[in-house]
Write an enzyme that holds these catalytic residues in place. Structure first.
Site, mmCIF file in Angstrom:
data_model
loop_
_atom_site.group_PDB
_atom_site.id
_atom_site.type_symbol
_atom_site.label_atom_id
_atom_site.label_comp_id
_atom_site.label_asym_id
_atom_site.label_seq_id
_atom_site.Cartn_x
_atom_site.Cartn_y
_atom_site.Cartn_z
ATOM 1 N N ASP A 11 0.864 -1.173 0.000
ATOM 2 C CA ASP A 11 0.000 0.000 0.000
ATOM 3 C C ASP A 11 0.903 1.226 0.000
ATOM 4 O O ASP A 11 2.116 1.134 0.238
ATOM 5 C CB ASP A 11 -0.900 -0.008 1.240
ATOM 6 C CG ASP A 11 -1.873 1.164 1.269
ATOM 7 O OD1 ASP A 11 -2.475 1.468 0.227
ATOM 8 O OD2 ASP A 11 -2.021 1.796 2.328
ATOM 9 N N TYR A 43 -0.450 8.068 -3.405
ATOM 10 C CA TYR A 43 -0.470 7.686 -4.812
ATOM 11 C C TYR A 43 -1.498 8.482 -5.606
ATOM 12 O O TYR A 43 -1.356 8.669 -6.808
ATOM 13 C CB TYR A 43 -0.810 6.199 -4.958
ATOM 14 C CG TYR A 43 0.296 5.238 -4.566
ATOM 15 C CD1 TYR A 43 1.553 5.690 -4.170
ATOM 16 C CD2 TYR A 43 0.074 3.871 -4.594
ATOM 17 C CE1 TYR A 43 2.548 4.797 -3.810
ATOM 18 C CE2 TYR A 43 1.066 2.969 -4.249
ATOM 19 C CZ TYR A 43 2.300 3.426 -3.847
ATOM 20 O OH TYR A 43 3.280 2.543 -3.496
ATOM 21 N N CYS A 74 -4.285 -1.150 -2.072
ATOM 22 C CA CYS A 74 -4.420 0.288 -2.308
ATOM 23 C C CYS A 74 -5.345 0.448 -3.504
ATOM 24 O O CYS A 74 -5.065 -0.098 -4.575
ATOM 25 C CB CYS A 74 -3.062 0.908 -2.597
ATOM 26 S SG CYS A 74 -3.120 2.607 -3.206
ATOM 27 N N CYS A 181 -10.741 3.941 -0.010
ATOM 28 C CA CYS A 181 -9.289 4.000 0.221
ATOM 29 C C CYS A 181 -9.029 3.205 1.489
ATOM 30 O O CYS A 181 -9.784 3.318 2.463
ATOM 31 C CB CYS A 181 -8.831 5.453 0.383
ATOM 32 S SG CYS A 181 -7.120 5.642 0.958
ATOM 33 N N THR A 182 -7.988 2.404 1.494
ATOM 34 C CA THR A 182 -7.747 1.523 2.641
ATOM 35 C C THR A 182 -7.351 2.285 3.906
ATOM 36 O O THR A 182 -7.383 1.722 4.996
ATOM 37 C CB THR A 182 -6.661 0.479 2.308
ATOM 38 O OG1 THR A 182 -5.482 1.139 1.833
ATOM 39 C CG2 THR A 182 -7.171 -0.480 1.241
#
Length: 252
Positions: A11, A43, A74, A181-182
């Site tokens: 991630d 990112y 991710c 989103c994680t």
């Protein structure tokens, strides 16, 4: 593919720990390597080419570490790079997370929904195909620019301010929130404090189920003990400490 399994998870930071927690619930006795790319976080602000280069470099690292399966934890990386990685590394299974919008379609189609995700995820072709396919016409899209970075830094005051400034207007309107989103499950409690009693959807559980099915299909052996190795691209001890805290928490 047979023999012992080593599972690589990566991630843009520690957010993917929320995915690994779900994986461990159904695959507890495995060998895991978690790669936190804090050097390149976030990112969502990078170009497609930059994301491909970053994900390719991390994949090469995990393969060097003898990983036999790789989980892209991710949403932005998954949306932008999974097809490229699967084409380049044909013998390696890649399990890719995606925003859990289909779960809303399956379980709560009639309810107004807020999708929170990075700008990069929302601009991706993969996300837009998913959205168009399962759109209930009661969905609000919110590109949460900078939120993952704030969560990564762990600044509670900044998190609260960001949520009040950006999602408070949806209070009383939405009943579902897709955490695209994680990093976002880490602030689920704070989101609920702003929006009230909403239902959360994220893709971590489906990733875990997909990984288990892939392992069974490929004949991967189950290990008898669990090991979790953490690597941060900047070598930050603070990230390592927070990662293990998240993994060990009963509820995240």
């Amino acid at each position: 593919m047979c023999g012992n399994t080593k599972i690589g998870v990566f991630d843009s930071g520690i957010g993917g720990a929320t995915v690994l927690k779900e994986i461990i619930k159904i695959l507890p006795n495995q060998e895991y390597i978690y790669y936190s790319d804090s050097k390149n976080n976030p990112y969502g602000d990078k170009t497609d080419r930059e994301i491909l280069e970053i994900c390719d470099k991390i994949t090469k690292y995990l393969l060097k570490e003898k990983c036999t399966i790789i989980v892209i934890a991710c949403n932005t990386a998954s949306a932008k790079s999974v097809n490229f990685l699967r084409e380049k590394y044909k013998n390696i299974p890649f399990i890719a997370i995606e925003p859990a919008y289909k779960m809303v379609y399956d379980y709560a189609y009639e309810d107004p929904t807020l999708i929170m995700a990075t700008k990069g995820t929302m601009e991706s072709e993969k996300f837009n195909l998913l959205y168009e396919k399962y759109n209930n016409n009661k969905t609000y899209l919110l590109p949460c620019v900078g939120l993952a970075d704030i969560i990564e830094n762990g600044d509670d005051k900044e998190i609260k301010k960001y949520l009040n400034d950006n999602i408070k207007k949806y209070k009383g309107i939405v009943k579902n929130v897709v955490l695209g989103c994680t990093h976002y499950p880490l602030i689920q409690k704070q989101i609920k404090e702003v929006l009230g009693d909403v239902n959360f959807f994220n893709g971590a559980e489906k990733v875990a189920e997909h990984l288990k099915k892939t392992m069974e299909k490929n004949g991967n052996a189950l290990n008898k003990t669990q090991t979790i190795k953490f690597i941060d691209s900047q070598g930050l001890e603070s990230k390592k400490q927070r990662f293990y805290e998240i993994i060990e928490e009963k509820n995240c």
